[in-house]
Design a protein around this motif. Structure first.
Motif, mmCIF file in Angstrom:
data_model
loop_
_atom_site.group_PDB
_atom_site.id
_atom_site.type_symbol
_atom_site.label_atom_id
_atom_site.label_comp_id
_atom_site.label_asym_id
_atom_site.label_seq_id
_atom_site.Cartn_x
_atom_site.Cartn_y
_atom_site.Cartn_z
ATOM 1 N N ASP A 145 0.898 -1.121 0.025
ATOM 2 C CA ASP A 145 -0.043 -0.101 0.040
ATOM 3 C C ASP A 145 0.961 1.230 0.076
ATOM 4 O O ASP A 145 1.852 1.464 0.643
ATOM 5 C CB ASP A 145 -0.934 0.267 1.247
ATOM 6 C CG ASP A 145 -2.050 -1.099 0.950
ATOM 7 O OD1 ASP A 145 -2.628 -1.238 0.057
ATOM 8 O OD2 ASP A 145 -2.364 -1.488 2.268
ATOM 9 N N ARG A 164 -3.296 6.296 -1.835
ATOM 10 C CA ARG A 164 -4.516 6.565 -0.776
ATOM 11 C C ARG A 164 -4.015 7.544 0.308
ATOM 12 O O ARG A 164 -2.789 7.361 0.494
ATOM 13 C CB ARG A 164 -5.172 5.441 -0.238
ATOM 14 C CG ARG A 164 -6.010 4.635 -1.090
ATOM 15 C CD ARG A 164 -6.506 3.508 -0.429
ATOM 16 N NE ARG A 164 -5.747 2.388 -0.369
ATOM 17 C CZ ARG A 164 -5.964 1.149 0.184
ATOM 18 N NH1 ARG A 164 -7.045 0.878 0.768
ATOM 19 N NH2 ARG A 164 -4.980 0.142 0.312
ATOM 20 N N VAL A 167 -4.457 4.315 5.116
ATOM 21 C CA VAL A 167 -5.025 3.156 5.128
ATOM 22 C C VAL A 167 -5.415 2.591 6.502
ATOM 23 O O VAL A 167 -4.704 3.196 7.343
ATOM 24 C CB VAL A 167 -4.245 2.017 4.511
ATOM 25 C CG1 VAL A 167 -3.939 2.109 2.666
ATOM 26 C CG2 VAL A 167 -2.904 1.971 4.966
ATOM 27 N N TYR A 209 -7.563 15.150 6.631
ATOM 28 C CA TYR A 209 -7.745 13.647 6.402
ATOM 29 C C TYR A 209 -7.728 12.749 7.819
ATOM 30 O O TYR A 209 -8.253 11.750 7.989
ATOM 31 C CB TYR A 209 -6.761 12.802 5.967
ATOM 32 C CG TYR A 209 -6.873 12.990 4.225
ATOM 33 C CD1 TYR A 209 -7.911 12.624 3.414
ATOM 34 C CD2 TYR A 209 -5.842 13.688 3.331
ATOM 35 C CE1 TYR A 209 -8.074 12.959 2.067
ATOM 36 C CE2 TYR A 209 -5.902 14.058 2.090
ATOM 37 C CZ TYR A 209 -6.864 13.735 1.573
ATOM 38 O OH TYR A 209 -7.031 13.843 0.279
#
Length: 517
Positions: A145, A164, A167, A209
């Motif tokens: 990832d 992303r 995660v 975020y």
């Protein structure tokens, strides 16, 4: 205020629970003993998560007997086999720079880290050395990832490479949220990068975020970063909910606590693996147990990872180990000296550049000289030259006035006595640096080929295309008259090979740069 735990203190184990940090200061009284073994009675034996950290890894194989990704793979496999929920993370800077990356453009690192069992990565500044398109290709080739919350591709409007921002991974009963952040101040100055990418302040990206991640019910918050230590500390101070910052960028081990946040960096070249065991008991603060594991020959290489790594190394051998010349003296490429003083290898590189384009003078940013070691007297191979200059930097030539040259040199030495990649290694000139003087007026007695500089006269300057286009903060060359443009120049490593090919060299420190403290 956080406090570092002996920058070079290695192989120590720390048990850190927030209530235990008292008047003695963070960490100070909680060093237990070296290399705690896997003992059932130890509190970390019941930890639900084990984070393994490396950062700034440029070589897949051991460097001077230490490090090596096949050994890192063994560490992870052994802990996983023992029942640990392990997450192997890398805090950026691994696609470049190295001998192999110069040849394979980072593909060997992807294969090696896939074989090592990497779980999560963020980008560092060197992930962009070969351009955004190649980075996105390498991202597609990886099995782990990517978390990058603050680098946006203007062409797609999405995070670079389809990464992303964060995660969430399960570790036993724990939900672990991992957000990725890359530095933006000095990192993205390679040609064309800022035109292609939108670089968001890491604090701003975290503010966006982190609430989203928390709303998903995470128990542990990890920031996987490639930021300088000061920014990591600011991040921890601004967002105390972050439990651990798994960082990169600095090339030496750092362990500190800022507020309640543990900040850890594992050095470089996988010389160490930082191990952080994390436990969360009902109604109690998070416990973190820390160990810095030296990656030495005492750790056997994982055969599966070694097979992949060895296959790439075999491809290098024929082309890279050909002798090209010899040196009668050792070549000093230690970062400690290259980035803060005149060194003989800096003189060699700058001389090669100046000769290659027949310029009056040359400036080489010391951050472009790599190796971080002393090369012994004897045979010089293409591999060694590529280690010294692993980037695909090109020798350029421009015209500038003596006043402009003086301004560039003052900028180059402005961070002294601190080490910095902008520190200039030079050819064709000599000068004194008065460190106690104002940063814009530190360079004195500048002479060009033995004659005092004429601030009104035009000189020719050899320099890397990276510096020409603003790298390491050298923004004063914009608009200069171009005599040898990037598309026409030779690679610096090629200029070096021309310089030493069939020769016996003996570069020395000559007093080109005299520093007065």
């Amino acid at each position: 205020m956080g406090r570092t735990l002996g920058t070079w203190a290695i192989a120590v184990a720390l048990a850190m629970a927030a209530p235990m940090i008292g008047p003695a200061g963070p960490l100070g009284s909680h060093v237990l003993h070296a290399q705690i073994q896997e003992e059932p009675a130890h509190p970390r034996a019941h930890a639900q998560l084990t984070i393994l950290q490396v950062n700034d890894v440029y070589s897949t194989v051991p460097v001077e007997g230490v490090g090596g990704l096949a050994r890192v793979a063994s560490i992870k496999k052994q802990l996983t086999a023992a029942g640990r929920n392990t997450l192997l993370m890398i805090g950026g800077d691994f696609l470049s720079s190295s001998v192999a990356s110069t040849v394979f453009k980072g593909e060997q690192m992807i294969d090696a880290l896939n074989a090592t069992g990497l779980d999560v990565a963020t980008v560092g500044n060197h992930e962009f050395d070969f351009g955004v398109d190649l980075l996105t290709t390498r991202m597609r080739q990886s099995k782990w990832d990517w978390v990058i919350a603050n680098v946006i591709d203007r062409r797609t409007g999405a995070l670079v490479g389809g990464a992303r921002p964060y995660v969430i991974r399960r570790a036993g009963a724990l939900k672990v949220g991992i957000i990725g952040l890359c530095l933006v101040e000095e990192s993205m100055r390679a040609p064309g990068i800022r035109e292609r990418l939108e670089l968001v302040d890491p604090i701003e990206a975290t503010a966006r975020y982190l609430p989203q991640m928390k709303s998903e019910g995470v128990d542990i918050i990890v920031a996987l970063t490639h930021l300088n230590f000061a920014t990591d500390r600011a991040l921890a101070a601004r967002f105390p909910d972050i439990d651990i910052i798994v960082g990169g960028h600095e090339h030496y081990p750092i362990t500190a606590v800022e507020g309640r946040t543990l900040i850890t960096k594992a050095g470089s070249e996988a010389r160490y693996v930082a191990r952080i065991d994390v436990d969360k008991r009902a109604g109690a603060p998070i416990d973190r147990y820390y160990e810095l594991i030296p990656v030495t020959s005492a750790i056997k290489e994982d055969p599966d990872a070694a097979r992949v790594i060895d296959s790439w190394e075999a491809k290098l051998t024929g082309a890279m180990d050909v002798p090209v010349g010899t040196t009668r003296v050792p070549l000093d490429a230690s970062d400690l000296r290259v980035r803060a003083s005149e060194v003989n290898v800096g003189n060699l590189v700058a001389d090669a550049m100046r000769r290659d384009v027949q310029a009056d003078v040359a400036i080489m940013n010391s951050g472009g000289i790599r190796g971080d070691r002393e090369y012994p007297a004897g045979t010089l191979t293409r591999r060694m030259l590529t280690q010294l200059s692993p980037f695909s930097n090109v020798v350029c030539k421009i015209e500038l006035t003596g006043a402009q040259l003086l301004s560039a040199l003052n900028f180059g030495v402005s961070k002294l006595p601190a080490r910095s990649g902008q520190f200039p290694q030079v050819s064709g000139m000599t000068f004194r640096v008065v460190v106690s003087a104002p940063v814009a007026d530190r360079v004195r007695d500048l002479k060009i080929n033995g004659a005092p500089v004429d601030v009104a006269r035009t000189y020719t300057l050899a320099l890397p295309d990276f510096v020409l286009l603003g790298g390491d903060g050298y923004e004063m060359f914009a608009g200069a008259k171009m005599l040898v443009a990037p598309e026409a120049g030779s690679l610096i490593v090629t200029a070096l090979e021309k310089m030493v090919s069939g020769q016996e060299i003996a570069p020395r420190v000559e007093g080109r740069i005299v520093i007065e403290r």
